[in-house]
Design an enzyme around this catalytic site. Structure first.
Site, PDB file in Angstrom:
ATOM      1  N   GLU A 154       0.748  -1.415  -0.085  1.00 57.76           N
ATOM      2  CA  GLU A 154       0.094  -0.045  -0.152  1.00 57.76           C
ATOM      3  C   GLU A 154       0.865   1.189  -0.065  1.00 57.76           C
ATOM      4  O   GLU A 154       0.577   2.278   0.833  1.00 57.76           O
ATOM      5  CB  GLU A 154      -0.956  -0.113   1.107  1.00 57.76           C
ATOM      6  CG  GLU A 154      -1.885  -1.312   1.069  1.00 57.76           C
ATOM      7  CD  GLU A 154      -3.040  -1.355   2.210  1.00 57.76           C
ATOM      8  OE1 GLU A 154      -2.790  -0.531   3.211  1.00 57.76           O
ATOM      9  OE2 GLU A 154      -3.745  -2.358   2.455  1.00 57.76           O
ATOM     10  N   GLU A 260      -6.188 -10.870  -1.446  1.00 57.05           N
ATOM     11  CA  GLU A 260      -6.900 -10.548  -0.450  1.00 57.05           C
ATOM     12  C   GLU A 260      -8.528 -10.682  -0.459  1.00 57.05           C
ATOM     13  O   GLU A 260      -9.209  -9.935  -0.075  1.00 57.05           O
ATOM     14  CB  GLU A 260      -6.554  -9.520   0.362  1.00 57.05           C
ATOM     15  CG  GLU A 260      -4.974  -9.307   0.660  1.00 57.05           C
ATOM     16  CD  GLU A 260      -4.621  -7.927   1.639  1.00 57.05           C
ATOM     17  OE1 GLU A 260      -5.579  -7.212   1.980  1.00 57.05           O
ATOM     18  OE2 GLU A 260      -3.613  -7.884   1.742  1.00 57.05           O
TER      19      GLU A 260
HETATM   20  O1  G3I Z   1      -3.280  -7.465  18.449  1.00 55.53           O
HETATM   21  C1  G3I Z   1      -4.200  -6.901  19.355  1.00 55.53           C
HETATM   22  C2  G3I Z   1      -4.735  -7.730  20.513  1.00 55.53           C
HETATM   23  O2  G3I Z   1      -3.661  -7.682  21.189  1.00 55.53           O
HETATM   24  C3  G3I Z   1      -6.085  -7.059  21.025  1.00 55.53           C
HETATM   25  O3  G3I Z   1      -6.395  -7.760  22.140  1.00 55.53           O
HETATM   26  C4  G3I Z   1      -6.973  -6.912  20.060  1.00 55.53           C
HETATM   27  C5  G3I Z   1      -8.332  -6.244  20.707  1.00 55.53           C
HETATM   28  O4  G3I Z   1      -9.006  -5.790  19.479  1.00 55.53           O
HETATM   29  O5  G3I Z   1      -6.501  -6.181  18.861  1.00 55.53           O
HETATM   30  C6  G3I Z   1      -5.678  -6.726  18.247  1.00 55.53           C
HETATM   31  O6  G3I Z   1      -5.273  -5.995  16.952  1.00 55.53           O
HETATM   32  C7  G3I Z   1      -6.032  -6.301  16.119  1.00 55.53           C
HETATM   33  C8  G3I Z   1      -5.422  -6.988  14.740  1.00 55.53           C
HETATM   34  O7  G3I Z   1      -5.993  -6.938  13.587  1.00 55.53           O
HETATM   35  C9  G3I Z   1      -5.069  -8.324  15.278  1.00 55.53           C
HETATM   36  O8  G3I Z   1      -6.339  -8.957  15.441  1.00 55.53           O
HETATM   37  C10 G3I Z   1      -6.299  -4.854  15.679  1.00 55.53           C
HETATM   38  O9  G3I Z   1      -7.092  -4.171  16.580  1.00 55.53           O
HETATM   39  C11 G3I Z   1      -6.997  -4.933  14.353  1.00 55.53           C
HETATM   40  O10 G3I Z   1      -7.115  -3.386  13.922  1.00 55.53           O
HETATM   41  C12 G3I Z   1      -6.276  -5.611  13.295  1.00 55.53           C
HETATM   42  O11 G3I Z   1      -6.948  -5.693  11.980  1.00 55.53           O
HETATM   43  C13 G3I Z   1      -6.417  -6.097  11.024  1.00 55.53           C
HETATM   44  C14 G3I Z   1      -6.175  -4.801   9.872  1.00 55.53           C
HETATM   45  O12 G3I Z   1      -5.645  -5.548   8.713  1.00 55.53           O
HETATM   46  C15 G3I Z   1      -5.357  -3.842  10.425  1.00 55.53           C
HETATM   47  O13 G3I Z   1      -4.896  -2.956   9.434  1.00 55.53           O
HETATM   48  C16 G3I Z   1      -7.186  -7.027  10.099  1.00 55.53           C
HETATM   49  O14 G3I Z   1      -7.334  -8.302  11.032  1.00 55.53           O
HETATM   50  C17 G3I Z   1      -6.533  -7.437   8.772  1.00 55.53           C
HETATM   51  O15 G3I Z   1      -7.494  -8.355   8.305  1.00 55.53           O
HETATM   52  C18 G3I Z   1      -6.312  -6.465   7.950  1.00 55.53           C
HETATM   53  O16 G3I Z   1      -5.673  -7.104   6.940  1.00 55.53           O
HETATM   54  C19 G3I Z   1      -5.298  -5.840   5.808  1.00 55.53           C
HETATM   55  C20 G3I Z   1      -3.940  -6.215   5.254  1.00 55.53           C
HETATM   56  O17 G3I Z   1      -3.112  -6.596   6.045  1.00 55.53           O
HETATM   57  C21 G3I Z   1      -3.563  -5.455   4.225  1.00 55.53           C
HETATM   58  N1  G3I Z   1      -4.800  -5.220   3.386  1.00 55.53           N
HETATM   59  C22 G3I Z   1      -6.079  -4.621   3.939  1.00 55.53           C
HETATM   60  C23 G3I Z   1      -6.371  -5.806   4.803  1.00 55.53           C
HETATM   61  C24 G3I Z   1      -7.954  -5.454   5.411  1.00 55.53           C
HETATM   62  O18 G3I Z   1      -7.706  -4.194   6.198  1.00 55.53           O
END
Ligand code: G3I
Length: 347
Positions: A154, A260
Site C-alpha cells: 500500500e 486478499e
Molecule cells: O493484536 C491486538 C490484540 O492484542 C488486542 O487484544 C485486539 C483487541 O481488539 O486487537 C488486536 O489487534 C487487532 C489486529 O487486527 C489483530 O487481530 C487490531 O485491533 C485490528 O485493527 C487488526 O485488524 C487487521 C487490519 O489489517 C489492520 O490494519 C485485520 O485483522 C486484517 O485483516 C487487516 O488486513 C489488511 C491487510 O493486512 C492489508 N490489506 C488490507 C487488509 C484489510 O484491512
C-alpha cells in the site's frame, strides 16, 4: 438457503460462458482440486490452534495460506531490535504439515507498526538501518519456508501518487526499492511482490503502480509480481475493469496474485441478507475467477481469500457492520460464493 443446480447461459463480459445457480455444490473435494494455481486463505494462528472447524476447512479446502496479522511488524518486532517468531512459526509448521504454500505478508507497511517506531526519531540513515534490519531478519528467519513475500504494501494513494507514510517521510521514496533490494539480498528464491488495494477500481492507481515498478525493474531491482488485494463489492468494480487490470499487470510481465479477495454485500450497513444477494455474490466470484483464468497461465500466481468464514472477516470490526464477504458462512457452511469459485475453476 442452498438450492439446486440450474445452469443458465451468461451473455456478459465473458461472452458465451456458462453461469450456474450456485446454490449448492460438492464440498467433499478441495476447492483447489481443479485449480492450476494455489488457492489460499488468510489465517490467524489462534483460530488454527483452537477452532477445529476453522482449521479443518483451512487444511481440506486450501493449499495456500497467508498469515492475516502474524507476520506484520507489530507482531514480529514489538521491541526495537527484539524479534519474536513463536506465533509466526506455528503457521509455518501448519503450512508444512499440510503441504501448503506460505505467502508472507507484509514486510513494509504503514499500518500495524510497533509503538516504538511511531515514536522513533533518527536520521535518514538510521531509518534505512531499521528497514534493513527488519526486512533482512524476517526474510532470513523464514528462509525457504516462505515461497513469496509482500515486500511493500500500500505505498500508493488512489490517485496514483505515493503515500506520504512514515517510511516515505523519513527515507523518501527510496524506501520502496531498498525494501526489495534487502529482501532479494537475503533470499534469491522467494518471489517478491508489491501489494495494494483498489488496483482494479482505480485505473490511475493501477497505471502508476505498474509504471513505477517497471522503472525500478529497469534499474535492476527484482520485483516478481503484483498483489491485487481485491476487497470488492457486488457491483464495483465492473468485470471489465477487473479484466483490464489483470491484463495491464500481466502484459507488463508481473505475476498476478489476487491476494486478499472478499466481496462485501452490506456496504450501506443496513442490508437484509437474501438468497438473491448470496447468489449474486457467487456470480461475482465466478466472474472474477474466470477473468483471472483468461490471463496467460505463467502469470497466474494464485488466488487468496481474506479469511475463512463470515465470522472471521476484518470488515465486521473495521467498519463496525455485519457483512457476509467470504466463502463460508458463520456456521462454516459453504456459500454460493464458494460454489461460484469452484465452478469457475472447473470450467
Ligand atoms: O493484536 C491486538 C490484540 O492484542 C488486542 O487484544 C485486539 C483487541 O481488539 O486487537 C488486536 O489487534 C487487532 C489486529 O487486527 C489483530 O487481530 C487490531 O485491533 C485490528 O485493527 C487488526 O485488524 C487487521 C487490519 O489489517 C489492520 O490494519 C485485520 O485483522 C486484517 O485483516 C487487516 O488486513 C489488511 C491487510 O493486512 C492489508 N490489506 C488490507 C487488509 C484489510 O484491512
Amino acid at each position: 438457503m442452498f438450492r439446486g443446480f440450474i445452469t443458465i447461459l451468461c451473455f456478459s463480459f465473458f461472452g458465451g460462458c456458462q453461469k450456474t445457480d450456485f446454490g449448492s455444490c460438492n464440498t467433499e473435494e478441495a476447492l483447489y482440486q481443479n485449480a492450476n494455481f494455489p488457492i489460499g486463505t488468510a489465517v490467524s494462528p489462534i483460530e488454527i490452534e483452537s477452532n477445529e472447524e476453522y482449521a479443518n476447512i483451512v487444511k481440506t479446502q486450501f493449499n495456500g495460506i497467508t498469515p492475516e496479522n502474524a507476520f506484520k511488524m507489530d507482531a514480529l518486532q514489538v521491541i526495537e531490535g527484539v524479534f519474536s517468531f513463536s506465533e509466526a512459526d506455528s503457521i509455518v509448521a501448519f503450512a508444512d504439515r499440510h503441504r501448503m504454500r506460505l505467502h508472507g505478508h507484509a514486510l513494509v507497511w504503514h499500518n500495524q507498526l510497533p509503538a516504538w517506531i511511531n515514536n522513533y526519531s533518527g536520521s535518514k540513515s538510521d531509518w534505512i538501518l531499521i528497514l534493513e534490519k527488519h526486512v533482512k531478519t524476517v526474510v532470513g528467519h523464514f528462509g525457504n519456508t516462505v515461497t513469496s513475500w509482500d515486500v511493500v504494501n500500500e505505498a500508493f494513494e488512489d490517485d496514483g501518487s505515493l503515500r506520504k507514510n512514515i517510511w516515505f517521510e523519513n527515507i523518501g521514496e527510496d524506501y520502496i526499492e531498498l525494501a526489495f533490494k534487502f529482501a532479494n539480498e537475503v533470499n534469491k528464491d522467494a518471489l517478491l511482490f508489491y501489494n495494494d488495494y483498489n488496483i482494479a477500481q482505480k485505473t490511475k492507481k493501477c497505471e502508476a503502480i505498474v509504471e513505477y515498478l517497471r522503472v525500478l525493474r529497469s534499474k535492476g531491482i527484482r520485483i516478481d509480481g503484483i498483489g491485487m488485494q481485491m476487497h470488492i463489492h457486488l457491483s464495483y468494480p465492473s468485470n471489465a475493469k477487473i479484466g483490464s487490470a489483470f491484463n495491464a499487470i500481466s502484459e507488463a510481465d508481473f505475476l498476478v496474485h489476487i491476494s486478499e479477495i472478499d466481496i462485501s454485500l452490506n456496504t450501506s450497513g443496513e442490508m437484509r441478507l437474501t438468497e438473491n444477494k448470496l447468489q449474486k455474490q457467487g456470480e461475482k466470484m465466478f466472474d472474477v475467477v474466470s477473468a483471472y483464468r483468461n490471463i496467460p497461465k505463467e502469470y497466474q500466481f494464485g488466488i487468496t481469500v481474506w479469511g475463512v468464514s463470515d465470522a472471521d472477516s476484518w470488515i465486521t470490526t473495521y467498519f463496525d457492520r455485519i457483512d457476509y464477504p467470504l466463502l463460508f458462512n458463520e456456521q462454516y457452511e459453504a456459500k454460493p460464493m464458494y460454489c461460484g469459485f469452484k465452478e469457475a475453476l472447473a470450467n
